[in-house]
Design a protein around this motif. Structure first.
Motif, short mmCIF file in Angstrom:
data_model
loop_
_atom_site.label_atom_id
_atom_site.label_comp_id
_atom_site.label_asym_id
_atom_site.label_seq_id
_atom_site.Cartn_x
_atom_site.Cartn_y
_atom_site.Cartn_z
N SER A 1 0.84 -1.20 0.00
CA SER A 1 0.00 0.00 0.00
C SER A 1 0.87 1.25 0.00
N TYR A 2 0.26 2.38 -0.33
CA TYR A 2 0.97 3.65 -0.30
C TYR A 2 1.48 3.93 1.10
N LEU A 3 0.68 3.61 2.11
CA LEU A 3 1.08 3.84 3.49
C LEU A 3 2.30 3.00 3.86
N GLU A 4 2.31 1.73 3.47
CA GLU A 4 3.47 0.87 3.73
C GLU A 4 4.72 1.43 3.05
N LEU A 5 4.55 1.90 1.84
CA LEU A 5 5.69 2.45 1.10
C LEU A 5 6.19 3.76 1.73
N SER A 6 5.25 4.61 2.15
CA SER A 6 5.69 5.88 2.76
C SER A 6 6.46 5.61 4.04
N GLU A 7 6.06 4.59 4.79
CA GLU A 7 6.80 4.24 6.00
C GLU A 7 8.15 3.62 5.65
N ARG A 8 8.18 2.76 4.63
CA ARG A 8 9.43 2.12 4.23
C ARG A 8 10.48 3.15 3.81
N TYR A 9 10.05 4.18 3.05
CA TYR A 9 10.98 5.18 2.54
C TYR A 9 11.06 6.43 3.42
N SER A 10 10.33 6.44 4.53
CA SER A 10 10.34 7.56 5.48
C SER A 10 10.00 8.88 4.79
N VAL A 11 8.93 8.85 4.00
CA VAL A 11 8.45 10.08 3.35
C VAL A 11 6.96 10.22 3.66
N PRO A 12 6.42 11.43 3.60
CA PRO A 12 4.99 11.61 3.82
C PRO A 12 4.17 10.84 2.77
N LEU A 13 2.96 10.48 3.14
CA LEU A 13 2.08 9.70 2.27
C LEU A 13 1.85 10.40 0.93
N ASN A 14 1.60 11.71 0.96
CA ASN A 14 1.35 12.44 -0.29
C ASN A 14 2.61 12.49 -1.17
N THR A 15 3.77 12.50 -0.56
CA THR A 15 5.01 12.45 -1.34
C THR A 15 5.11 11.11 -2.07
N MET A 16 4.77 10.03 -1.36
CA MET A 16 4.80 8.71 -2.00
C MET A 16 3.81 8.67 -3.16
N ARG A 17 2.63 9.21 -2.97
CA ARG A 17 1.64 9.25 -4.06
C ARG A 17 2.20 10.00 -5.27
N SER A 18 2.87 11.13 -4.99
CA SER A 18 3.46 11.92 -6.08
C SER A 18 4.56 11.14 -6.79
N TRP A 19 5.41 10.45 -6.02
CA TRP A 19 6.47 9.64 -6.61
C TRP A 19 5.87 8.63 -7.58
N LEU A 20 4.87 7.91 -7.10
CA LEU A 20 4.29 6.83 -7.92
C LEU A 20 3.58 7.41 -9.14
N ARG A 21 2.85 8.50 -8.96
CA ARG A 21 2.13 9.09 -10.10
C ARG A 21 3.12 9.58 -11.16
N ARG A 22 4.15 10.29 -10.74
CA ARG A 22 5.15 10.78 -11.70
C ARG A 22 5.90 9.63 -12.36
N SER A 23 6.18 8.60 -11.60
CA SER A 23 6.87 7.43 -12.17
C SER A 23 6.00 6.75 -13.21
N LEU A 24 4.71 6.61 -12.93
CA LEU A 24 3.80 5.99 -13.90
C LEU A 24 3.69 6.83 -15.17
N ILE A 25 3.65 8.15 -15.01
CA ILE A 25 3.60 9.03 -16.18
C ILE A 25 4.87 8.86 -17.02
N GLN A 26 6.02 8.80 -16.35
CA GLN A 26 7.29 8.60 -17.05
C GLN A 26 7.31 7.24 -17.77
N LEU A 27 6.80 6.21 -17.11
CA LEU A 27 6.73 4.88 -17.74
C LEU A 27 5.80 4.90 -18.94
N ARG A 28 4.65 5.56 -18.80
CA ARG A 28 3.69 5.63 -19.92
C ARG A 28 4.32 6.32 -21.11
#
Length: 181
Positions: free
Chosen positions: A149-176
């Motif tokens: 989950s986003y929450l698990e990932l934000s805890e794993r990487y020690s970043v805020p939840l919204n930062t993790m969401r931004s990381w994943l969204r930007r990464s998916l856009i880059q992949l697309r």
């Protein structure tokens, strides 16, 4: 390969050889995560429980299809579960889910052409994943392949939840963009 992944791979290999004790151990190790996937997609505990039973029947019959060189054991189990839950959800929405219909379903294993296409697409995706920053590529894999989950990932990487969401969204856009023709 992590110890847990090696253990799951070993269990799947033994299940493919019809080892009942390995199947029991696999169920104990994997069922909580797989049930969570079923429940998150089906939104009904009873349906999720039924789906989980059906998933483990598929695993028992299809463990020999697990290819450790193509996916991690957790990813394979998650994919089998997610695909089954989605199929069940579609069938429930159309009102056509019956056991009689299940007997007429073709072998779900990929044919040689599909295997070749999947392998080619996998190499393309891996090439695009290499274009991401390493920690973001790992986060994408953990989120969309391993099912974290986003929450698990934000805890794993020690970043805020919204930062993790931004990381994943930007990464998916880059992949697309990378995968677009």
């Amino acid at each position: 390969m992590s110890t847990q992944a090696a253990d799951l791979a070993d269990l799947l290999t033994r299940v493919a050889l019809r080892d009942r004790s390995a199947f029991k151990a696999l169920y104990e190790a994997a069922s909580p995560k797989l049930f969570a996937i079923c429940l998150s997609l089906l939104k009904d505990r009873r349906e999720a429980e039924d789906a989980l039973q059906e998933v483990f029947v598929k695993i028992w019959h299809g463990a020999d299809r697990f290819a450790p060189d193509l996916a991690s054991p957790a990813a394979w189990l998650n994919t089998v579960t997610r695909n089954h839950a989605i199929d069940r959800l579609r069938a429930l929405r159309s009102g056509s889910y019956t056991l009689d219909a299940a007997e007429q379903i073709a072998d779900p294993g990929p044919d040689p052409e599909a295997t070749a296409i999947t392998s080619s697409e996998g190499r393309r995706i891996e090439g695009c994943m290499e274009g991401l920053m390493p920690e973001r590529a790992e986060a994408v894999r953990l989120a969309y392949v391993e099912g974290e989950s986003y929450l698990e990932l934000s805890e794993r990487y020690s970043v805020p939840l919204n930062t993790m969401r931004s990381w994943l969204r930007r990464s998916l856009i880059q992949l697309r963009n990378c995968l677009s023709p």
